[in-house]
Design a protein around this motif. Structure first.
Motif, short mmCIF file in Angstrom:
data_model
loop_
_atom_site.label_atom_id
_atom_site.label_comp_id
_atom_site.label_asym_id
_atom_site.label_seq_id
_atom_site.Cartn_x
_atom_site.Cartn_y
_atom_site.Cartn_z
N ALA A 127 43.11 33.87 35.07
CA ALA A 127 43.08 35.32 35.33
C ALA A 127 44.36 35.91 34.75
N TYR A 128 44.25 37.11 34.18
CA TYR A 128 45.37 37.73 33.48
C TYR A 128 45.51 39.19 33.87
N ASP A 129 46.75 39.64 33.90
CA ASP A 129 47.10 41.05 34.15
C ASP A 129 48.29 41.34 33.25
N GLU A 130 48.03 41.92 32.09
CA GLU A 130 49.08 42.19 31.12
C GLU A 130 49.08 43.66 30.73
N ASP A 131 50.20 44.32 30.97
CA ASP A 131 50.38 45.72 30.58
C ASP A 131 49.24 46.61 31.07
N GLY A 132 48.79 46.37 32.29
CA GLY A 132 47.73 47.18 32.88
C GLY A 132 46.32 46.73 32.55
N ALA A 133 46.18 45.78 31.65
CA ALA A 133 44.85 45.24 31.32
C ALA A 133 44.61 43.99 32.18
N LYS A 134 43.44 43.94 32.82
CA LYS A 134 43.09 42.80 33.67
C LYS A 134 41.81 42.17 33.16
N TRP A 135 41.82 40.84 33.14
CA TRP A 135 40.62 40.13 32.75
C TRP A 135 40.66 38.71 33.28
N ILE A 136 39.47 38.11 33.31
CA ILE A 136 39.31 36.72 33.71
C ILE A 136 38.76 35.97 32.51
N LEU A 137 39.48 34.95 32.08
CA LEU A 137 39.02 34.11 30.99
C LEU A 137 38.02 33.12 31.57
N MET A 138 36.86 33.04 30.91
CA MET A 138 35.78 32.18 31.40
C MET A 138 35.19 31.38 30.25
N ALA A 139 34.36 30.41 30.59
CA ALA A 139 33.61 29.64 29.60
C ALA A 139 32.14 29.63 30.01
N ASP A 140 31.25 29.75 29.03
CA ASP A 140 29.82 29.69 29.32
C ASP A 140 29.44 28.23 29.62
N PRO A 141 28.18 27.95 29.91
CA PRO A 141 27.79 26.58 30.29
C PRO A 141 28.08 25.50 29.23
N GLU A 142 28.30 25.89 27.97
CA GLU A 142 28.64 24.90 26.94
C GLU A 142 30.11 24.96 26.55
N GLY A 143 30.91 25.74 27.29
CA GLY A 143 32.35 25.76 27.05
C GLY A 143 32.84 26.84 26.10
N ASN A 144 31.97 27.74 25.65
CA ASN A 144 32.38 28.84 24.78
C ASN A 144 33.14 29.87 25.61
N GLU A 145 34.38 30.17 25.20
CA GLU A 145 35.20 31.10 25.95
C GLU A 145 34.73 32.54 25.79
N PHE A 146 34.90 33.30 26.86
CA PHE A 146 34.68 34.75 26.85
C PHE A 146 35.54 35.36 27.94
N CYS A 147 35.69 36.68 27.89
CA CYS A 147 36.52 37.37 28.88
C CYS A 147 35.70 38.35 29.69
N CYS A 148 35.95 38.35 30.97
CA CYS A 148 35.33 39.28 31.93
C CYS A 148 36.40 40.32 32.24
N HIS A 149 36.28 41.51 31.67
CA HIS A 149 37.32 42.54 31.74
C HIS A 149 37.09 43.57 32.85
N ALA A 150 38.22 44.07 33.32
CA ALA A 150 38.19 45.19 34.28
C ALA A 150 37.83 46.45 33.55
#
Length: 150
Positions: A127-150
Motif C-alpha cells: 500500500a502506498y501514499d505518496e504526495d497525496g496519491a494513494k494506491w494498493i499494489l496488487m497482482a492478478d491470479p497469475e501474478g501480473n501487477e496492477f494498482c488499485c487507486h484512490a
C-alpha cells in the motif's frame, strides 16, 4: 486518425484471467462462439482450437474482455472499444511487469475494491501514499501487477 488498440496479456489460463478482469473492471467476457461456429463450419479451424467455457465454445488459447458500453461486432463477438486480450504463452511470468493497469476506484472505494479483488483471486503486494496519491499494489491470479487507486 488515432490508432485503435487492445492490451494483450500473456498468461497460462486465458479464461480464468478474463473472468477475473471482467469482474475487476465491470467489463464483459467476449463471446466468440458465433465466430467459432462459422469457422468450424468452413473448416478454417478444428475442435482442437476450442474449449467449452461457461456453456459455449471459446478459443483454447485466448480470451478477451471488453467495455460493455462500447460498440462491438456481433458476428465476431469482439469489442470495438477498449479491450484486454489474454493469450497463452509457453513460459510463466518471471519478472516484474514493465506495463501495468491502474484501476481508479476513488478515495471512498479503493480499499473495499481491493478487498473485493482479493476475494476474486488477487493478491495485495503493498500500500502506498505518496504526495497525496494513494494506491494498493496488487497482482492478478497469475501474478501480473496492477494498482488499485484512490
Amino acid at each position: 486518425m488515432a490508432v485503435p488498440f487492445k492490451i494483450c496479456i500473456d498468461c497460462t489460463d486465458p479464461h480464468r484471467l478474463a473472468d477475473f478482469w471482467a469482474a475487476a473492471m465491470d467489463y464483459v467476457v467476449e463471446d466468440h462462439s458465433a465466430l467459432i461456429a462459422m469457422l468450424l463450419e468452413q473448416g478454417v479451424v478444428t475442435e482442437e482450437h476450442t474449449v467449452e467455457v461457461h456453456g459455449r465454445k471459446g478459443w483454447k488459447t485466448a480470451a478477451a474482455v471488453r467495455d460493455p458500453e462500447a460498440p462491438f461486432d456481433p458476428v465476431r463477438g469482439t469489442g470495438k472499444g477498449m479491450r484486454l486480450l489474454f493469450q497463452v504463452v509457453p513460459e510463466p511470468k518471471t519478472v516484474k511487469n514493465r506495463l501495468h493497469l491502474d484501476l481508479h476506484y476513488g478515495p471512498d472505494n479503493y480499499e473495499a475494491e481491493a478487498d473485493r479483488l482479493e476475494s476474486l483471486g488477487a493478491t495485495r503486494l503493498g500500500a502506498y501514499d505518496e504526495d497525496g496519491a494513494k494506491w494498493i499494489l496488487m497482482a492478478d491470479p497469475e501474478g501480473n501487477e496492477f494498482c488499485c487507486h484512490a
